[in-house]
Design a protein around this motif. Structure first.
Motif, mmCIF file in Angstrom:
data_model
loop_
_atom_site.group_PDB
_atom_site.id
_atom_site.type_symbol
_atom_site.label_atom_id
_atom_site.label_comp_id
_atom_site.label_asym_id
_atom_site.label_seq_id
_atom_site.Cartn_x
_atom_site.Cartn_y
_atom_site.Cartn_z
ATOM 1 N N ALA A 1 0.815 -1.219 0.000
ATOM 2 C CA ALA A 1 0.000 0.000 0.000
ATOM 3 C C ALA A 1 0.845 1.265 0.000
ATOM 4 O O ALA A 1 0.544 2.204 -0.763
ATOM 5 N N PRO A 2 1.921 1.367 0.803
ATOM 6 C CA PRO A 2 2.742 2.579 0.763
ATOM 7 C C PRO A 2 3.378 2.828 -0.604
ATOM 8 O O PRO A 2 3.431 3.966 -1.072
ATOM 9 N N PHE A 3 3.848 1.781 -1.259
ATOM 10 C CA PHE A 3 4.467 1.944 -2.580
ATOM 11 C C PHE A 3 3.429 2.370 -3.603
ATOM 12 O O PHE A 3 3.659 3.297 -4.397
ATOM 13 N N GLU A 4 2.287 1.710 -3.600
ATOM 14 C CA GLU A 4 1.254 2.038 -4.592
ATOM 15 C C GLU A 4 0.672 3.418 -4.365
ATOM 16 O O GLU A 4 0.232 4.079 -5.321
ATOM 17 N N ALA A 5 0.675 3.879 -3.115
ATOM 18 C CA ALA A 5 0.167 5.225 -2.844
ATOM 19 C C ALA A 5 1.013 6.285 -3.525
ATOM 20 O O ALA A 5 0.510 7.357 -3.907
ATOM 21 N N VAL A 6 2.294 6.003 -3.703
ATOM 22 C CA VAL A 6 3.211 6.957 -4.329
ATOM 23 C C VAL A 6 3.377 6.677 -5.820
ATOM 24 O O VAL A 6 3.333 7.589 -6.654
ATOM 25 N N GLN A 7 3.563 5.406 -6.170
ATOM 26 C CA GLN A 7 3.918 5.033 -7.537
ATOM 27 C C GLN A 7 2.736 4.551 -8.379
ATOM 28 O O GLN A 7 2.876 4.422 -9.597
ATOM 29 N N GLY A 8 1.622 4.264 -7.735
ATOM 30 C CA GLY A 8 0.495 3.722 -8.473
ATOM 31 C C GLY A 8 0.605 2.223 -8.667
ATOM 32 O O GLY A 8 1.572 1.591 -8.234
ATOM 33 N N PRO A 9 -0.372 1.613 -9.357
ATOM 34 C CA PRO A 9 -0.441 0.151 -9.455
ATOM 35 C C PRO A 9 0.389 -0.456 -10.584
ATOM 36 O O PRO A 9 0.496 -1.676 -10.669
ATOM 37 N N ALA A 10 0.984 0.352 -11.454
ATOM 38 C CA ALA A 10 1.616 -0.192 -12.655
ATOM 39 C C ALA A 10 2.751 -1.151 -12.345
ATOM 40 O O ALA A 10 2.880 -2.216 -12.973
ATOM 41 N N THR A 11 3.588 -0.799 -11.378
ATOM 42 C CA THR A 11 4.743 -1.648 -11.075
ATOM 43 C C THR A 11 4.291 -2.988 -10.515
ATOM 44 O O THR A 11 4.815 -4.048 -10.895
ATOM 45 N N CYS A 12 3.324 -2.960 -9.612
ATOM 46 C CA CYS A 12 2.792 -4.206 -9.063
ATOM 47 C C CYS A 12 2.207 -5.072 -10.162
ATOM 48 O O CYS A 12 2.490 -6.274 -10.246
ATOM 49 N N ASN A 13 1.403 -4.472 -11.018
ATOM 50 C CA ASN A 13 0.776 -5.242 -12.090
ATOM 51 C C ASN A 13 1.824 -5.852 -13.016
ATOM 52 O O ASN A 13 1.665 -6.988 -13.490
ATOM 53 N N ALA A 14 2.890 -5.096 -13.268
ATOM 54 C CA ALA A 14 3.957 -5.624 -14.120
ATOM 55 C C ALA A 14 4.648 -6.814 -13.463
ATOM 56 O O ALA A 14 4.934 -7.829 -14.113
ATOM 57 N N ARG A 15 4.926 -6.697 -12.174
ATOM 58 C CA ARG A 15 5.583 -7.795 -11.457
ATOM 59 C C ARG A 15 4.684 -9.042 -11.444
ATOM 60 O O ARG A 15 5.160 -10.162 -11.635
ATOM 61 N N LEU A 16 3.394 -8.838 -11.221
ATOM 62 C CA LEU A 16 2.483 -9.974 -11.213
ATOM 63 C C LEU A 16 2.367 -10.596 -12.602
ATOM 64 O O LEU A 16 2.202 -11.813 -12.735
ATOM 65 N N GLY A 17 2.484 -9.770 -13.625
ATOM 66 C CA GLY A 17 2.458 -10.288 -14.990
ATOM 67 C C GLY A 17 3.661 -11.160 -15.309
ATOM 68 O O GLY A 17 3.578 -12.059 -16.163
ATOM 69 N N GLU A 18 4.776 -10.892 -14.634
ATOM 70 C CA GLU A 18 5.992 -11.689 -14.848
ATOM 71 C C GLU A 18 5.983 -12.981 -14.024
ATOM 72 O O GLU A 18 6.816 -13.868 -14.250
ATOM 73 N N ALA A 19 5.064 -13.079 -13.078
ATOM 74 C CA ALA A 19 5.085 -14.199 -12.130
ATOM 75 C C ALA A 19 5.000 -15.570 -12.792
ATOM 76 O O ALA A 19 5.739 -16.488 -12.394
ATOM 77 N N PRO A 20 4.129 -15.790 -13.776
ATOM 78 C CA PRO A 20 4.040 -17.157 -14.338
ATOM 79 C C PRO A 20 5.366 -17.667 -14.894
ATOM 80 O O PRO A 20 5.746 -18.817 -14.626
#
Length: 281
Positions: free
Chosen positions: A134-153
């Motif tokens: 939550a602290p990271f997304e509050a500053v950077q938004g959801p794009a980085t998280c979504n990208a990391r989750l996209g790389e997970a498989p």
């Protein structure tokens, strides 16, 4: 390689004396001692239980100082931990590289059980959690998280394949029962917390399930036993009323964060592992 702590030397001596007594008196004969080798990452190295110590003879290898499932097994009268070379931060290939050391291969040759956790560091689990916090997304938004989750498989697939190669290498060095322990769901997903939204917690827990499933399929194909601890930890994630996962929100960089507490290891991992050790006897 590592010089075992004094408590383990004492345990080995006590076991030897017990066996000698049994040999002298057939009527007092008892089941043999199971020899166990512990390898793997921080979930096999007692991180989350307190302090941190270096492992003698293994540069850069760190373990926790508190009690975990391996420590409790070593106190069992019929179990001797002959080598504990689990190292925080190790990826599957680093566990495999340990087999280049003669001390490790000697211990594996005599072992009845080999236990380890591996795979989480291969996929960059801690970086994914940070990006989705939550602290990271509050500053950077959801794009980085979504990208990391996209790389997970792809990352999980690679980790599972490497874990299988590590099991195969251990099998070449040992006739032991190889027990690969899974990872718990780390988060309570019933409500938002300062660390994660409930939605992100659920997503990360789902990916932990995928990681466990692919690791299980890969290592069992190579002849290992996979032990799922998800149910043991259910209801005890970060944000729950009774967490078995350590998290200090005041020190986000605490290396113990997001590892089982002593209670987690002893109530979550130990009962599952004890059953596997009993089968080896």
């Amino acid at each position: 390689m590592r010089s075992l702590p004094a408590r383990r030397t004492v345990t080995a001596l006590a076991s030897a004396l017990a066996l000698a007594a049994a040999a002298a008196s057939p009527a007092a004969a008892s089941p043999r001692t199971v020899q166990l080798v512990n390898l793997g990452d921080s979930y096999s190295a007692a991180f989350g239980t307190g302090g941190i110590r270096p492992v003698e003879g293994v540069p850069g290898c760190l373990q926790g100082t508190g009690r975990d499932h391996v420590d409790k097994l070593d106190s069992h009268p019929r179990v001797e931990v002959t080598l504990d070379a689990a190292c925080a931060g190790y990826e599957t290939w680093q566990v495999r590289d340990l087999l280049d050391d003669g001390t490790v291969t000697d211990a594996l040759e005599e072992a009845d059980v080999v236990t380890l956790t591996m795979g989480g560091n291969d996929i960059g689990w801690s970086e994914i959690i940070q990006a989705c916090s939550a602290p990271f997304e509050a500053v950077q938004g959801p794009a980085t998280c979504n990208a990391r989750l996209g790389e997970a498989p792809a990352r999980i697939d690679e980790a599972a394949g490497s874990a299988a190669r590590t099991v195969a290498a251990i099998e070449e060095a040992s006739d032991a029962r190889i027990v690969v322990l899974g990872y718990p769901r780390l988060f309570d997903e019933r409500q938002d917390t300062p660390l994660l939204s409930a939605e992100r917690a659920a997503e990360l827990n789902d990916w932990a399930d995928v990681l466990n499933a692919e690791l299980a399929a890969a290592v069992t194909e190579e002849g290992a036993v996979f032990v799922d601890v998800t149910d043991r930890f259910r209801g005890h994630g970060v944000g729950s009323e009774d967490p078995w996962i350590f998290f200090d929100p005041t020190v986000p960089g605490n290396p113990n964060n997001l590892h089982p507490t002593e209670r987690g290891y002893l109530s979550g991992y130990f009962p599952q592992l004890l059953g596997q050790v009993a089968r080896a006897r």
